[in-house]
Motif scaffolding. Sequence first.
Motif, PDB file in Angstrom:
ATOM      1  N   LEU A  98       0.809  -1.220   0.000  1.00 29.67           N
ATOM      2  CA  LEU A  98       0.000   0.000   0.000  1.00 29.67           C
ATOM      3  C   LEU A  98       0.844   1.273   0.000  1.00 29.67           C
ATOM      4  O   LEU A  98       0.418   2.302  -0.534  1.00 29.67           O
ATOM      5  CB  LEU A  98      -0.917   0.011   1.228  1.00 29.67           C
ATOM      6  CG  LEU A  98      -2.138  -0.904   1.184  1.00 29.67           C
ATOM      7  CD1 LEU A  98      -2.819  -0.924   2.548  1.00 29.67           C
ATOM      8  CD2 LEU A  98      -3.114  -0.450   0.110  1.00 29.67           C
ATOM      9  N   TYR A 131       1.522   3.137  -3.334  1.00 28.29           N
ATOM     10  CA  TYR A 131       0.269   3.701  -3.832  1.00 28.29           C
ATOM     11  C   TYR A 131      -0.114   4.948  -3.032  1.00 28.29           C
ATOM     12  O   TYR A 131      -0.553   5.960  -3.601  1.00 28.29           O
ATOM     13  CB  TYR A 131      -0.858   2.670  -3.734  1.00 28.29           C
ATOM     14  CG  TYR A 131      -0.814   1.582  -4.772  1.00 28.29           C
ATOM     15  CD1 TYR A 131      -1.268   1.797  -6.070  1.00 28.29           C
ATOM     16  CD2 TYR A 131      -0.315   0.319  -4.457  1.00 28.29           C
ATOM     17  CE1 TYR A 131      -1.234   0.791  -7.020  1.00 28.29           C
ATOM     18  CE2 TYR A 131      -0.274  -0.690  -5.407  1.00 28.29           C
ATOM     19  CZ  TYR A 131      -0.734  -0.450  -6.684  1.00 28.29           C
ATOM     20  OH  TYR A 131      -0.696  -1.447  -7.636  1.00 28.29           O
ATOM     21  N   LEU A 134       1.925   7.936  -4.068  1.00 24.83           N
ATOM     22  CA  LEU A 134       1.424   8.511  -5.321  1.00 24.83           C
ATOM     23  C   LEU A 134       0.162   9.337  -5.085  1.00 24.83           C
ATOM     24  O   LEU A 134      -0.018  10.414  -5.670  1.00 24.83           O
ATOM     25  CB  LEU A 134       1.133   7.393  -6.327  1.00 24.83           C
ATOM     26  CG  LEU A 134       2.337   6.721  -6.988  1.00 24.83           C
ATOM     27  CD1 LEU A 134       1.890   5.517  -7.802  1.00 24.83           C
ATOM     28  CD2 LEU A 134       3.080   7.704  -7.874  1.00 24.83           C
ATOM     29  N   MET A 135      -0.711   8.836  -4.211  1.00 19.23           N
ATOM     30  CA  MET A 135      -1.951   9.552  -3.926  1.00 19.23           C
ATOM     31  C   MET A 135      -1.688  10.861  -3.191  1.00 19.23           C
ATOM     32  O   MET A 135      -2.416  11.847  -3.365  1.00 19.23           O
ATOM     33  CB  MET A 135      -2.894   8.667  -3.107  1.00 19.23           C
ATOM     34  CG  MET A 135      -3.503   7.508  -3.895  1.00 19.23           C
ATOM     35  SD  MET A 135      -4.482   8.070  -5.332  1.00 19.23           S
ATOM     36  CE  MET A 135      -3.293   7.803  -6.667  1.00 19.23           C
ATOM     37  N   THR A 144      -0.887  13.313  -5.695  1.00 19.96           N
ATOM     38  CA  THR A 144      -2.133  13.715  -6.351  1.00 19.96           C
ATOM     39  C   THR A 144      -2.885  14.728  -5.504  1.00 19.96           C
ATOM     40  O   THR A 144      -3.441  15.708  -6.024  1.00 19.96           O
ATOM     41  CB  THR A 144      -3.016  12.483  -6.598  1.00 19.96           C
ATOM     42  OG1 THR A 144      -2.313  11.533  -7.398  1.00 19.96           O
ATOM     43  CG2 THR A 144      -4.313  12.861  -7.314  1.00 19.96           C
ATOM     44  N   GLN A 197      -9.596   7.507 -12.071  1.00 16.05           N
ATOM     45  CA  GLN A 197      -9.791   6.061 -12.236  1.00 16.05           C
ATOM     46  C   GLN A 197      -9.589   5.668 -13.697  1.00 16.05           C
ATOM     47  O   GLN A 197      -8.941   4.649 -13.996  1.00 16.05           O
ATOM     48  CB  GLN A 197     -11.191   5.663 -11.780  1.00 16.05           C
ATOM     49  CG  GLN A 197     -11.458   4.166 -11.880  1.00 16.05           C
ATOM     50  CD  GLN A 197     -12.894   3.829 -11.515  1.00 16.05           C
ATOM     51  OE1 GLN A 197     -13.833   4.244 -12.194  1.00 16.05           O
ATOM     52  NE2 GLN A 197     -13.069   3.075 -10.436  1.00 16.05           N
ATOM     53  N   HIS A 251      -5.952   5.725 -14.536  1.00 16.49           N
ATOM     54  CA  HIS A 251      -5.310   4.542 -13.951  1.00 16.49           C
ATOM     55  C   HIS A 251      -5.493   3.333 -14.859  1.00 16.49           C
ATOM     56  O   HIS A 251      -4.546   2.595 -15.150  1.00 16.49           O
ATOM     57  CB  HIS A 251      -5.906   4.277 -12.561  1.00 16.49           C
ATOM     58  CG  HIS A 251      -5.290   3.122 -11.855  1.00 16.49           C
ATOM     59  ND1 HIS A 251      -5.945   2.426 -10.852  1.00 16.49           N
ATOM     60  CD2 HIS A 251      -4.082   2.505 -11.989  1.00 16.49           C
ATOM     61  CE1 HIS A 251      -5.162   1.450 -10.410  1.00 16.49           C
ATOM     62  NE2 HIS A 251      -4.039   1.481 -11.089  1.00 16.49           N
ATOM     63  N   GLN A 301      -2.762   1.193 -17.026  1.00 16.50           N
ATOM     64  CA  GLN A 301      -2.616  -0.266 -16.928  1.00 16.50           C
ATOM     65  C   GLN A 301      -2.623  -0.901 -18.311  1.00 16.50           C
ATOM     66  O   GLN A 301      -1.831  -1.807 -18.593  1.00 16.50           O
ATOM     67  CB  GLN A 301      -3.734  -0.848 -16.065  1.00 16.50           C
ATOM     68  CG  GLN A 301      -3.573  -0.597 -14.578  1.00 16.50           C
ATOM     69  CD  GLN A 301      -4.698  -1.210 -13.775  1.00 16.50           C
ATOM     70  OE1 GLN A 301      -5.840  -1.320 -14.245  1.00 16.50           O
ATOM     71  NE2 GLN A 301      -4.388  -1.604 -12.557  1.00 16.50           N
TER      72      GLN A 301
END
Length: 215
Positions: A153, A156, A159-160, A163, A197, A200, A204
């Motif tokens: 986690l 991630y 990165l958030m 953001t 989203q 993202h 991917q």
Amino acid sequence: MRLAELSERSGVSTATIKYYLREGLLPPGHQINATTAEYDEEHLRRLRLVRAMIQVGRVPVATVREVLGHVDDDSLPRAIRLGAAVWALPQVPEPDADDEFVQAAHQEVTALLDQLGWQNAKRLTSLSPAYRSLVVGVAALRRLGYDFGTELLTPYAELMYRTAVLDLDNMEAHSSQQEEQIEFAILGAILNEPVLQALHRLAQEEETTRRYGLE
């Protein structure tokens, strides 16, 4: 501007605007006489916010009223107004405190916040819908046999955080007025999260194709 012009500029019917006025979602216009009122740019901005919350965000009218109440409460510090407004948006239900996977997820998320040094976030865990959502998600992964713990986690979360810095930078660049900043943040919660989203998922797809090709 009169009601007809407000309707034309916003794309919202006069009947709907009158309904929003009755429900307290829009402040009353400046009354000229018994049957006529004038509206300004603030009414137009608020109307667009209300419309986005109801039409795009599918937020119930009663919840919109609660959110706007926090937006307009200038007796509170900006961080509290912003947090309360966003927290009033529809959220996941309270997880079952007796569920062993939920208990384990609480421990994982608390450890994550400690590792990241997010002490402000940790102090708000009993109130924060975002904390609750993260616990629910981690618990669901653990229930399916995926150990999505602190080690996975952390990158991630980092990165958030970057953001979030961009979010607040954009909010402050948008306006210097606290009320407008908070409105901008609410729109971000409703509209920007689906955009992130989608980005993202596109990322991917791009990385999957680069690694494995199309054959």
